[in-house]
Enzyme design. Structure first.
Site, PDB file in Angstrom:
ATOM      1  N   GLN A 108       5.475   3.325  -3.604  1.00  0.00           N
ATOM      2  CA  GLN A 108       6.263   2.491  -4.513  1.00  0.00           C
ATOM      3  C   GLN A 108       5.623   1.129  -4.685  1.00  0.00           C
ATOM      4  OE1 GLN A 108       8.296   3.864  -6.262  1.00  0.00           O
ATOM      5  NE2 GLN A 108       8.807   5.711  -5.104  1.00  0.00           N
ATOM      6  N   THR A 118       0.805  -1.229   0.000  1.00  0.00           N
ATOM      7  CA  THR A 118       0.000   0.000   0.000  1.00  0.00           C
ATOM      8  C   THR A 118       0.837   1.277   0.000  1.00  0.00           C
ATOM      9  OG1 THR A 118      -0.207  -0.107   2.404  1.00  0.00           O
ATOM     10  CG2 THR A 118      -2.009  -1.059   1.116  1.00  0.00           C
ATOM     11  N   GLY A 119       2.157   1.146   0.082  1.00  0.00           N
ATOM     12  CA  GLY A 119       3.020   2.329  -0.013  1.00  0.00           C
ATOM     13  C   GLY A 119       3.004   2.862  -1.440  1.00  0.00           C
ATOM     14  N   GLU A 158      17.368  -0.717   0.092  1.00  0.00           N
ATOM     15  CA  GLU A 158      18.763  -0.335   0.207  1.00  0.00           C
ATOM     16  C   GLU A 158      18.964   0.146   1.640  1.00  0.00           C
ATOM     17  OE1 GLU A 158      19.958   2.745  -2.501  1.00  0.00           O
ATOM     18  OE2 GLU A 158      22.031   2.691  -1.817  1.00  0.00           O
ATOM     19  N   GLU A 194      31.085  -4.535 -10.780  1.00  0.00           N
ATOM     20  CA  GLU A 194      31.631  -3.255 -10.339  1.00  0.00           C
ATOM     21  C   GLU A 194      32.664  -3.502  -9.249  1.00  0.00           C
ATOM     22  OE1 GLU A 194      27.631  -1.864  -9.298  1.00  0.00           O
ATOM     23  OE2 GLU A 194      28.262  -1.714  -7.220  1.00  0.00           O
ATOM     24  N   LYS A 211      -3.969  -2.715   6.890  1.00  0.00           N
ATOM     25  CA  LYS A 211      -4.694  -2.371   5.658  1.00  0.00           C
ATOM     26  C   LYS A 211      -5.421  -3.586   5.083  1.00  0.00           C
ATOM     27  CE  LYS A 211      -3.054   1.907   5.420  1.00  0.00           C
ATOM     28  NZ  LYS A 211      -1.666   2.138   4.953  1.00  0.00           N
ATOM     29  N   HIS A 253      27.463   2.169  -3.260  1.00  0.00           N
ATOM     30  CA  HIS A 253      27.245   0.854  -2.662  1.00  0.00           C
ATOM     31  C   HIS A 253      28.252   0.590  -1.543  1.00  0.00           C
ATOM     32  CE1 HIS A 253      25.200  -0.966  -6.459  1.00  0.00           C
ATOM     33  NE2 HIS A 253      24.427  -0.131  -5.815  1.00  0.00           N
TER      34      HIS A 253
END
Lengths: 376, 288
Positions: free
Chosen positions: B16, B13-14, B94, B208, B39, B245
């Protein structure tokens, strides 16, 4: 983030590990006073966050007031790996019988905490690894480490029976510090055995998990950078690294941003900064662009967005606002793809800005723009 | 990941959660339920919302849980799903403390569950399904095809997929392993999945600086039957600085982009200097 030795040692002492008696000082005068209190042989150690202090000459032995004065005068205000030395730890020297290496770290391969131990200390962990002298024991994070378990491990490693219990206690205490701080690494090198068999932490390196610093209880350990754009970025919750060049970069996502920087450098440009507004920071385009342009060296700006989670339309909207609010105008090159890109491109065109179709071309263009500004 | 697997969205429900639930459905994913404490009984784009995972699992066949919860709520939400018996977890947040990640992974190991992430963009099979925050709904970037892409970074992985598509090819899967120093599924493990996958003909590794996932993957690449193309970024990263990161810290030579590129090259991979070279290299690899 690496914390300073004296901060780390305070945590070790709290968990019952012996650390040499010492005084934190910030002037030559204070260092001399510390010597008057400690007497005998002392170690004068620069308190900076960078590793490799010994190699850089940041650790001095001193056996008189005069030697302490000279060491302190040389170290204070100097630079170690680019970091200014503002504090020294003056510590009583310990008569060492044997030096060991001990650490606890969050091991990506084991996906668990790992204890590291070597019967030889005081040398680089890299050297120990290469020589195969480092022994390791993985820990079930839900259970922690038992004293008996660690003693058995030490037995296998070949630690003499007489010192196993004391060393095991130190390792358990280090694990306690590691858990308490939610650290990435707690390393004591050397962990020293004194003539009387007591165990001492002569150095301490703790790397904190930046995610833990978000918690209020660890607020005191946050690095307070004075002034500068990195400090300002920190307050805004943005990751900014000064790279010394003159092409400003605003991009999203750590990986994509690094790719852009590599390419700018390969095209003959010098990037001014690393700054990414990916993830939850995609709403901070305005602040980001203002920050980058605050750097007076920046002669041209590259705005490159490859949106996944970070919506490029929202980021571009912020950047456009930022460009209007900043009282300085530099050539700006845009490149946009991914989530929201169509809308982002339309917004740019409405403002009379033309996003470049191809990323490689955009990078070449910004390097050319920078040269043009340099020449004029 | 297939269209048949029922997906649960935690934190549905957020803002995003809502936005990306719609996108996941658009990509073909069978989103069967959502969870958001307090909710329960509501709906998000036709998906029923429950107060807890144990409630949702009573009514739906849930194979995968994707967590849109903020970092500080991720451990609790992940353990809730594991306890309820969900066997595949995708952790998007994150900033989850690494030690909390290790606690989740220890529980998952015991429960025989698989974890992707944290700090991952998720997983996508273009034309079939997407779980996470991958723009698989953009046709110019993601197309059904035979190239399996594995990436630590969501944004760079997306860029590389774009170059694969521009070369006239498409993806059999995009697997984001996540940018954190400790993750549930490593690049090496993602490679083993793609090596076994029938549709995948070439594997692309997007790496990376920092850590040793690329080096570990390289050991496996040596034994793979399928050709591998790789690109590693962060050559310009200053030593010891954190580039976004937490896992991307170069300590001496270890974890440097150069060392990773060398390891992959030595293992027989084609290594690109820049992301835009990947498309051409993949075409070359397909020709043999």
């Amino acid at each position: 983030m690496l914390i300073k030795e004296h901060q780390g040692k305070a945590f070790l002492a709290e968990q019952g590990i012996r650390v040499p008696e010492g005084v934190l000082v910030s002037s030559v005068r204070e260092a001399e006073d510390a010597y008057a209190r400690l007497k005998g042989r002392v170690v004068v150690k620069a308190q900076v966050r960078s590793g490799g202090r010994g190699k850089a000459g940041g650790i001095r032995l001193a056996a008189s007031r005069e030697e302490v004065r000279r060491a302190a005068a040389e170290l204070l205000g100097g630079n170690l790996w680019g970091e200014r030395v503002e504090e020294l730890l003056v510590e009583k020297a310990i008569e060492v019988e044997r030096e060991l290496y001990a650490a606890v770290f969050s091991n990506p391969r084991a996906r668990a905490p790992t204890l590291l131990f070597a019967e030889t200390g005081g040398v680089d962990v890299e050297a120990l690894t290469d020589e195969g002298r480092l022994r390791q024991m993985d820990v079930d994070i839900r259970r922690g480490v038992g004293g008996k378990e660690v003693e058995e491990f030490l037995g296998e490693v070949g630690t003499p029976a007489g010192t196993r219990r004391e060393i095991a206690k130190a390792l358990q205490a280090m694990y306690g510090v590691y858990r308490k701080l939610g650290a990435q690494l707690v390393e004591v090198n050397p962990l020293a055995i004194a003539r009387d068999g007591s165990v001492w932490a002569l150095d301490c390196k703790i790397v904190l998990d930046e995610a833990m610093l978000e918690k209020e209880e660890f607020a005191g350990l946050r690095e307070t950078k004075e002034g500068g754009l990195e400090a300002k970025a920190g307050q805004l919750g943005l990751a900014y690294v000064d790279l010394g060049g003159d092409i400003g970069v605003v991009a999203n996502g750590a990986g994509f941003t690094m790719a852009v920087l590599d390419a700018v450098a390969a095209a003959g440009g010098r990037p001014a900064n690393f700054l990414e507004i990916g993830g939850a920071n995609y709403v901070k385009g305005k602040e980001a662009v203002a920050l980058v342009l605050e750097n007076p060296r920046v002669k041209a700006l590259l705005v490159a967005f490859c949106g996944a989670f970070a919506r490029t339309d929202v980021m571009v909207e912020g950047v456009l606002e930022g460009l209007e609010s900043v009282g300085r105008s530099v050539p700006v090159v845009f490149w946009v793809a991914g989530t929201g890109a169509e809308r982002a491109r339309a917004m740019l065109k409405k403002k009379g800005r033309r996003p470049v179709e191809d990323l490689q071309r955009a990078i070449e263009e910004v390097v050319q723009e920078e040269r043009r500004v340099q020449c004029s | 990941m297939t269209r048949e697997e029922g997906v649960l969205v935690q934190g549905i429900t957020g803002r995003q959660g809502r936005f990306w639930t719609e996108r996941m459905v658009e990509c073909g994913t069978r989103v069967v339920a959502g969870v958001s404490p307090g909710k329960g009984g509501t709906e998000v784009c036709g998906v029923p919302v429950y107060d807890s995972v144990s409630e949702a699992i009573k009514w739906h066949d849930i194979r995968v849980a994707v967590l849109f919860t903020p970092a500080k709520a991720t451990k609790g939400a992940a353990l809730e799903s594991l306890m309820a018996g969900v066997k595949k977890l995708v952790l998007l947040a994150e900033g989850v403390p690494v030690q909390e990640t290790m606690e989740i992974l220890a529980e998952a190991r015991e429960a025989g569950a698989q974890v992707l992430g944290p700090n991952t963009a998720g997983v996508a099979v273009p034309g079939e399904a997407m779980v996470g925050i991958i723009p698989a709904f953009i046709g110019e970037i993601f197309r059904r095809g035979e190239v399996g892409v594995v990436s630590r970074s969501g944004s760079l992985g997306t860029l590389v997929c774009m170059y694969v598509s521009q070369a006239g090819l498409g993806q059999s899967a995009f697997i984001g392993v996540g940018g954190d120093p400790v993750v549930g599924t490593t690049m090496r493990e993602a490679c083993t999945v793609l090596e076994e996958d029938e549709r995948t003909r070439v594997v692309v590794l997007v790496g990376e600086i920092g850590g040793s996932q690329e080096e570990d993957a390289a050991e496996y690449v040596r034994r793979m039957r399928k050709p591998v193309v790789a690109v590693v970024v962060g050559r310009e990263a200053p030593r010891g600085k954190r580039m976004g990161h937490a896992g991307a810290i170069v300590l001496g030579e270890r974890g440097s982009a150069q060392a990773k590129m060398e390891a992959l090259r030595a293992a027989g991979a084609r290594v690109a200097e820049f992301p835009w070279e990947v498309g051409g290299m993949v075409r070359e690899a397909l020709r043999g």
